[in-house]
Write an enzyme that holds these catalytic residues in place. Structure first.
Site, PDB file in Angstrom:
ATOM      1  N   ASP A   8      -7.405  67.274 -15.535  1.00  0.00           N
ATOM      2  CA  ASP A   8      -6.676  65.796 -15.185  1.00  0.00           C
ATOM      3  C   ASP A   8      -6.858  64.768 -16.471  1.00  0.00           C
ATOM      4  OD1 ASP A   8      -4.972  63.646 -14.067  1.00  0.00           O
ATOM      5  OD2 ASP A   8      -6.954  63.076 -13.150  1.00  0.00           O
ATOM      6  N   ASP A  10      -6.388  61.288 -16.320  1.00  0.00           N
ATOM      7  CA  ASP A  10      -6.389  59.725 -16.572  1.00  0.00           C
ATOM      8  C   ASP A  10      -7.463  59.371 -15.553  1.00  0.00           C
ATOM      9  OD1 ASP A  10      -3.749  58.643 -17.421  1.00  0.00           O
ATOM     10  OD2 ASP A  10      -2.334  58.617 -15.901  1.00  0.00           O
TER      11      ASP A  10
END
Ligand code: BG6
Ligand code: MG
Length: 214
Positions: A8, A10
């Site tokens: 991922d 963020d």
């Protein structure tokens, strides 16, 4: 056998979760209500429009579709203003070293983010070179907890889902990885990321051997 890692973006690779929070908080305050970091956990990994729905639910407000699009755009403009000033210093500690070690050990690496701003961030931080595949919000139609983003990541790496491990900081992302039939390492707090197979605080001094510990 694990052959690939899907990250991922963020809150895992870069510290942009704080900018999403600041921009949503600014919108909430402008609309006349408070928005706490605790509330913000519900928005992590969730798409821009769904995040707005959750925010408005917290503020007990409702608007027509057109106004909602304008509010989301306003938040995004503030967010883009924050990230346009980003550079390599905002890569989270240990991430670059961990990505390099993965490469040296022959693992494939993908990005699995539902953000439509992922490419600007990878470019500003000089991280694009590490990824064999980049799946972002422009390539998927369903946000986490739907597994689409991770399944596409595995597909672009030419791997089976069970050959991939996901690194996630969001509750919705952990559910998405599970639904994709992948093992998942939570990055953050054990209390929040209870459903991960393992939780690490960050990547500082983390060895690639953790992939074998699962
Ligand atoms: C995710 C973030 O990575 O991307 C969410 O965790 C965000 O908070 C989502 O809403 C969509 O991002 P963007 O940049 O397309 O608004
Ligand atoms: Mg995240």
């Amino acid at each position: 056998m694990i052959k690939g890692c899907i990250f991922d973006l963020d809150g895992v690779v870069v510290d942009t979760a704080k900018y999403h929070y600041l921009a949503w908080k600014r919108l909430a305050n402008e609309l006349g209500f408070e928005f706490t970091e605790h509330d913000n956990e519900r928005l992590k990994g969730v798409s821009r429009m769904k995040s707005l729905e959750i925010l408005l639910e917290i503020g007990k407000l409702s608007f027509d579709e057109d106004t909602k699009l304008k509010l989301a755009e306003k938040k995004n403009n503030w967010y883009v203003e924050y990230i346009s000033k980003m550079d390599e210093s905002e890569i989270l500690p240990g991430v670059k070293e961990f990505l390099s070690k993965l490469k040296e050990s022959g693992y494939k690496i993908a990005l699995g983010s539902v953000s439509k701003n992922a490419m600007i961030i990878l470019e500003n931080t000089n991280l694009k070179q590490y990824f064999d595949a980049i799946i972002d919000g422009n390539k998927v139609t369903k946000a986490k907890p739907d597994p689409e983003v991770f399944l596409k990541g595995a597909e672009e790496l030419n791997l089976k889902p069970e050959e991939c491990i996901v690194f996630e900081d969001a509750i919705a992302g952990i559910e998405a990885a599970r639904r994709a039939n992948m093992k998942v390492i939570g990055v953050g707090s054990k209390e929040i990321l209870k459903d991960a197979d393992m939780v690490i605080e960050g990547f500082k001094n983390v060895s690639v051997d953790i992939l074998k510990a699962l």
